[in-house]
Design a protein around this motif. Structure first.
Motif, PDB file in Angstrom:
ATOM      1  N   VAL A 113       0.645  -1.357   0.086  1.00 25.01           N
ATOM      2  CA  VAL A 113       0.143  -0.254   0.072  1.00 25.01           C
ATOM      3  C   VAL A 113       0.895   1.198   0.046  1.00 25.01           C
ATOM      4  CG1 VAL A 113      -1.757   1.290   1.171  1.00 25.01           C
ATOM      5  CG2 VAL A 113      -1.504  -1.395   1.095  1.00 25.01           C
ATOM      6  N   ILE A 114       0.792   1.984  -1.013  1.00 27.08           N
ATOM      7  CA  ILE A 114       1.443   3.376  -1.167  1.00 27.08           C
ATOM      8  C   ILE A 114       0.736   4.579  -1.515  1.00 27.08           C
ATOM      9  CG2 ILE A 114       2.273   2.847  -3.474  1.00 27.08           C
ATOM     10  CD1 ILE A 114       5.126   3.505  -2.503  1.00 27.08           C
ATOM     11  N   SER A 115       1.257   5.560  -1.270  1.00 31.89           N
ATOM     12  CA  SER A 115       0.302   6.880  -1.776  1.00 31.89           C
ATOM     13  C   SER A 115       1.508   7.940  -2.259  1.00 31.89           C
ATOM     14  CB  SER A 115      -0.216   7.551  -0.579  1.00 31.89           C
ATOM     15  OG  SER A 115      -1.319   6.559  -0.059  1.00 31.89           O
ATOM     16  N   PRO A 116       1.140   9.078  -2.965  1.00 34.01           N
ATOM     17  CA  PRO A 116       1.887   9.922  -3.519  1.00 34.01           C
ATOM     18  C   PRO A 116       1.929  10.997  -2.446  1.00 34.01           C
ATOM     19  CG  PRO A 116      -0.277  10.175  -4.400  1.00 34.01           C
ATOM     20  CD  PRO A 116      -0.261   8.919  -3.522  1.00 34.01           C
ATOM     21  N   ALA A 117       2.974  11.927  -2.513  1.00 33.95           N
ATOM     22  CA  ALA A 117       3.082  13.122  -1.854  1.00 33.95           C
ATOM     23  C   ALA A 117       1.970  14.161  -2.621  1.00 33.95           C
ATOM     24  CB  ALA A 117       4.395  13.831  -1.961  1.00 33.95           C
ATOM     25  N   MET A 118       1.538  15.215  -1.498  1.00 34.43           N
ATOM     26  CA  MET A 118       0.709  16.162  -2.496  1.00 34.43           C
ATOM     27  C   MET A 118       1.042  17.289  -1.731  1.00 34.43           C
ATOM     28  SD  MET A 118      -3.125  15.192  -0.773  1.00 34.43           S
ATOM     29  CE  MET A 118      -3.305  15.239   0.913  1.00 34.43           C
ATOM     30  N   VAL A 119       0.144  18.285  -2.611  1.00 37.11           N
ATOM     31  CA  VAL A 119      -0.157  19.989  -2.280  1.00 37.11           C
ATOM     32  C   VAL A 119      -1.539  20.056  -2.411  1.00 37.11           C
ATOM     33  CG1 VAL A 119       0.412  22.105  -2.835  1.00 37.11           C
ATOM     34  CG2 VAL A 119       2.541  20.538  -3.209  1.00 37.11           C
ATOM     35  N   GLU A 120      -2.215  20.568  -1.432  1.00 36.03           N
ATOM     36  CA  GLU A 120      -3.653  20.965  -1.569  1.00 36.03           C
ATOM     37  C   GLU A 120      -3.926  22.482  -1.650  1.00 36.03           C
ATOM     38  OE1 GLU A 120      -5.729  17.783   1.231  1.00 36.03           O
ATOM     39  OE2 GLU A 120      -4.035  18.512   2.448  1.00 36.03           O
ATOM     40  N   LEU A 121      -5.346  22.473  -1.790  1.00 33.63           N
ATOM     41  CA  LEU A 121      -5.923  23.743  -1.994  1.00 33.63           C
ATOM     42  C   LEU A 121      -5.615  24.699  -3.117  1.00 33.63           C
ATOM     43  CD1 LEU A 121      -5.579  24.652   1.846  1.00 33.63           C
ATOM     44  CD2 LEU A 121      -7.370  23.526   0.648  1.00 33.63           C
ATOM     45  N   GLU A 122      -5.050  25.876  -3.000  1.00 30.74           N
ATOM     46  CA  GLU A 122      -4.952  26.815  -4.028  1.00 30.74           C
ATOM     47  C   GLU A 122      -4.073  26.376  -5.311  1.00 30.74           C
ATOM     48  OE1 GLU A 122      -3.822  30.608  -2.525  1.00 30.74           O
ATOM     49  OE2 GLU A 122      -5.705  30.864  -1.002  1.00 30.74           O
ATOM     50  N   PHE A 123      -4.609  26.638  -6.502  1.00 30.52           N
ATOM     51  CA  PHE A 123      -3.788  26.247  -7.797  1.00 30.52           C
ATOM     52  C   PHE A 123      -3.296  27.366  -8.394  1.00 30.52           C
ATOM     53  CE2 PHE A 123      -3.882  24.201 -11.884  1.00 30.52           C
ATOM     54  CZ  PHE A 123      -2.809  23.414 -11.774  1.00 30.52           C
ATOM     55  N   TYR A 125      -0.018  28.022  -8.980  1.00 32.19           N
ATOM     56  CA  TYR A 125       1.446  27.768  -9.564  1.00 32.19           C
ATOM     57  C   TYR A 125       1.547  26.633 -10.429  1.00 32.19           C
ATOM     58  CZ  TYR A 125       0.710  23.267  -6.715  1.00 32.19           C
ATOM     59  OH  TYR A 125       0.246  22.171  -6.409  1.00 32.19           O
ATOM     60  N   ASP A 126       2.840  26.554 -11.098  1.00 30.68           N
ATOM     61  CA  ASP A 126       2.983  25.750 -12.175  1.00 30.68           C
ATOM     62  C   ASP A 126       3.182  24.285 -11.606  1.00 30.68           C
ATOM     63  OD1 ASP A 126       3.873  24.349 -14.534  1.00 30.68           O
ATOM     64  OD2 ASP A 126       5.337  26.003 -14.967  1.00 30.68           O
ATOM     65  N   PHE A 127       2.025  23.525 -11.676  1.00 23.00           N
ATOM     66  CA  PHE A 127       2.084  22.504 -10.665  1.00 23.00           C
ATOM     67  C   PHE A 127       3.024  21.219 -11.475  1.00 23.00           C
ATOM     68  CE2 PHE A 127       0.360  17.855 -10.527  1.00 23.00           C
ATOM     69  CZ  PHE A 127       0.950  17.450  -9.252  1.00 23.00           C
ATOM     70  N   PRO A 128       3.005  21.044 -12.998  1.00 24.87           N
ATOM     71  CA  PRO A 128       4.027  20.420 -13.663  1.00 24.87           C
ATOM     72  C   PRO A 128       5.322  20.563 -13.443  1.00 24.87           C
ATOM     73  CG  PRO A 128       1.914  20.934 -14.997  1.00 24.87           C
ATOM     74  CD  PRO A 128       1.969  21.731 -14.075  1.00 24.87           C
ATOM     75  N   ALA A 129       5.615  21.954 -13.411  1.00 24.01           N
ATOM     76  CA  ALA A 129       7.124  22.278 -13.027  1.00 24.01           C
ATOM     77  C   ALA A 129       7.614  21.765 -11.678  1.00 24.01           C
ATOM     78  CB  ALA A 129       7.293  23.736 -13.331  1.00 24.01           C
ATOM     79  N   PHE A 130       6.650  22.286 -10.869  1.00 21.27           N
ATOM     80  CA  PHE A 130       6.611  21.832  -9.325  1.00 21.27           C
ATOM     81  C   PHE A 130       6.960  20.291  -9.204  1.00 21.27           C
ATOM     82  CE2 PHE A 130       4.995  20.152  -5.505  1.00 21.27           C
ATOM     83  CZ  PHE A 130       5.473  21.021  -4.431  1.00 21.27           C
ATOM     84  N   ALA A 131       6.165  19.457  -9.879  1.00 20.38           N
ATOM     85  CA  ALA A 131       6.058  18.137  -9.413  1.00 20.38           C
ATOM     86  C   ALA A 131       7.520  17.630 -10.041  1.00 20.38           C
ATOM     87  CB  ALA A 131       4.880  17.566 -10.161  1.00 20.38           C
ATOM     88  N   VAL A 132       7.996  18.190 -11.087  1.00 20.62           N
ATOM     89  CA  VAL A 132       9.417  17.662 -11.825  1.00 20.62           C
ATOM     90  C   VAL A 132      10.567  18.014 -10.641  1.00 20.62           C
ATOM     91  CG1 VAL A 132      10.992  17.886 -13.708  1.00 20.62           C
ATOM     92  CG2 VAL A 132       8.691  17.523 -13.864  1.00 20.62           C
ATOM     93  N   TRP A 197       3.800  12.923  -7.125  1.00 17.52           N
ATOM     94  CA  TRP A 197       3.172  14.113  -6.481  1.00 17.52           C
ATOM     95  C   TRP A 197       1.776  14.256  -7.210  1.00 17.52           C
ATOM     96  CZ3 TRP A 197       4.909  17.464  -2.470  1.00 17.52           C
ATOM     97  CH2 TRP A 197       6.362  17.271  -2.147  1.00 17.52           C
ATOM     98  N   LEU A 198       0.695  14.793  -6.597  1.00 12.11           N
ATOM     99  CA  LEU A 198      -0.308  15.268  -6.964  1.00 12.11           C
ATOM    100  C   LEU A 198      -0.773  16.365  -6.272  1.00 12.11           C
ATOM    101  CD1 LEU A 198      -2.519  14.622  -4.560  1.00 12.11           C
ATOM    102  CD2 LEU A 198      -2.448  12.452  -5.518  1.00 12.11           C
ATOM    103  N   HIS A 199      -1.750  17.156  -6.817  1.00 11.97           N
ATOM    104  CA  HIS A 199      -2.628  18.407  -6.389  1.00 11.97           C
ATOM    105  C   HIS A 199      -3.765  17.947  -6.006  1.00 11.97           C
ATOM    106  CE1 HIS A 199      -3.133  22.445  -5.861  1.00 11.97           C
ATOM    107  NE2 HIS A 199      -4.489  22.234  -5.865  1.00 11.97           N
ATOM    108  N   HIS A 200      -4.250  18.343  -4.828  1.00 11.69           N
ATOM    109  CA  HIS A 200      -5.653  18.000  -4.365  1.00 11.69           C
ATOM    110  C   HIS A 200      -6.284  19.361  -4.185  1.00 11.69           C
ATOM    111  CE1 HIS A 200      -8.290  16.596  -1.117  1.00 11.69           C
ATOM    112  NE2 HIS A 200      -8.850  16.146  -2.185  1.00 11.69           N
ATOM    113  N   PHE A 201      -7.424  19.631  -4.754  1.00 10.42           N
ATOM    114  CA  PHE A 201      -7.984  20.916  -4.673  1.00 10.42           C
ATOM    115  C   PHE A 201      -8.839  21.046  -3.298  1.00 10.42           C
ATOM    116  CE2 PHE A 201      -7.790  20.710  -9.405  1.00 10.42           C
ATOM    117  CZ  PHE A 201      -7.420  21.882  -9.520  1.00 10.42           C
TER     118      PHE A 201
END
Length: 276
Positions: A113-123, A125-132, A197-201
């Motif tokens: 069982v494994i999960s990704p890291a994440m950033v939540e709430l306001e979108f 920022y440049d998420f694709p670049a951040f994730a790299v 990584w994922l972004h969660h609204f």
């Protein structure tokens, strides 16, 4: 490259079609084949069913009622069975290489069982670049024992050993806690990894359900402590474990920020990252 037949992805939705579109678009952008995705719609009335019908999905379930999260997840899991199952929210954005990062790390560490890291709430920022950048910096960082209920990747052997999600309608929003308790009681380790990584609204579906019930955003659909009646050994052990996990989370955060200037759980507010 992970063969696509090795995994299946499922999410449930109730309205929030704009967020579901963003989620699906991020899957496509990340190279995720939609024929490995099962969507479960819980009686949406905002055009979501028509949108989902237009997609080349691996499965589509249209429920005649707004089913509890646990039931919808079980429907999706069983509709397209695979070595690994991704169980996730529909208000998230995936990043490039997320499937390889999660399954590859699980295989490397011998995890189920494994999960990704994440950033939540306001979108804002440049998420694709951040994730790299975040993946490069944090790929080897792990929170052993941590879990991210927004997205879980579960090996098929776990369902055989610990069961599926507990279908208890009275525990709206707390069914995942019962599943995590079943994992802990059987010694099945969970981990959060910085290799994906994922972004969660931020709990969009729950907000819409509250709105439909005339509730305020801060109101709780259920009290998670109600789940205790289904747990063994009971309330105080549950509270002790919860306190221990909160302390562990703070320790992880402090160590990660000291070493990398960031942690595996961030929130974006007022144009800045806050780390947890």
């Amino acid at each position: 490259m992970i063969p696509k037949t090795d995994y299946a992805i499922t999410f449930a939705c109730h309205n929030a079609v704009d967020y579901t579109k963003k989620c699906v678009e991020s899957l496509v952008a990340s190279g995720t084949p939609l024929d490995r995705v099962v969507a479960v719609d819980n009686l949406s009335t905002d055009g979501t069913p028509d949108y989902l019908r237009s997609l080349p999905l691996g499965g589509l379930i249209l429920n005649s009622a707004n089913m509890p999260w646990s039931i919808a997840m079980n429907q999706g899991i069983l509709a397209l069975q695979a070595e690994w199952t991704f169980v996730m929210n529909n208000d998230i954005l995936a990043s490039a290489g997320w499937i390889e990062g999660l399954i590859g790390t699980a295989n490397r560490l011998g995890l189920r069982v494994i999960s990704p890291a994440m950033v939540e709430l306001e979108f804002d920022y440049d998420f694709p670049a951040f994730a790299v950048d975040a993946t490069t910096r944090m790929a080897k960082v792990e929170r052993r024992g941590g879990v991210n209920p927004v997205c879980l990747v579960i090996h098929k052997s776990v369902f055989a050993e610990a069961g599926y999600f507990h279908a208890e309608p009275r525990l709206y929003g707390a069914e995942d806690e019962l599943f995590f308790h079943a994992l802990r009681s059987r010694g099945i380790e969970t981990t959060i990894t910085g290799a994906a990584w994922l972004h969660h609204f931020g709990s969009i579906t729950q907000l819409l359900v509250k709105q439909s019930k005339g509730m305020k955003p801060r109101d709780s659909l259920t009290h998670r402590n109600k789940a205790v009646r289904f747990l063994d050994p009971g309330y105080w052990s549950y509270k002790f474990e919860k306190t221990r996990r909160l302390r562990q989370q703070q320790q992880w955060r402090d160590a990660e920020v000291a070493a990398h200037g960031m942690s595996l759980h961030g929130k974006r507010q007022h144009g800045a990252f806050q780390w947890y």
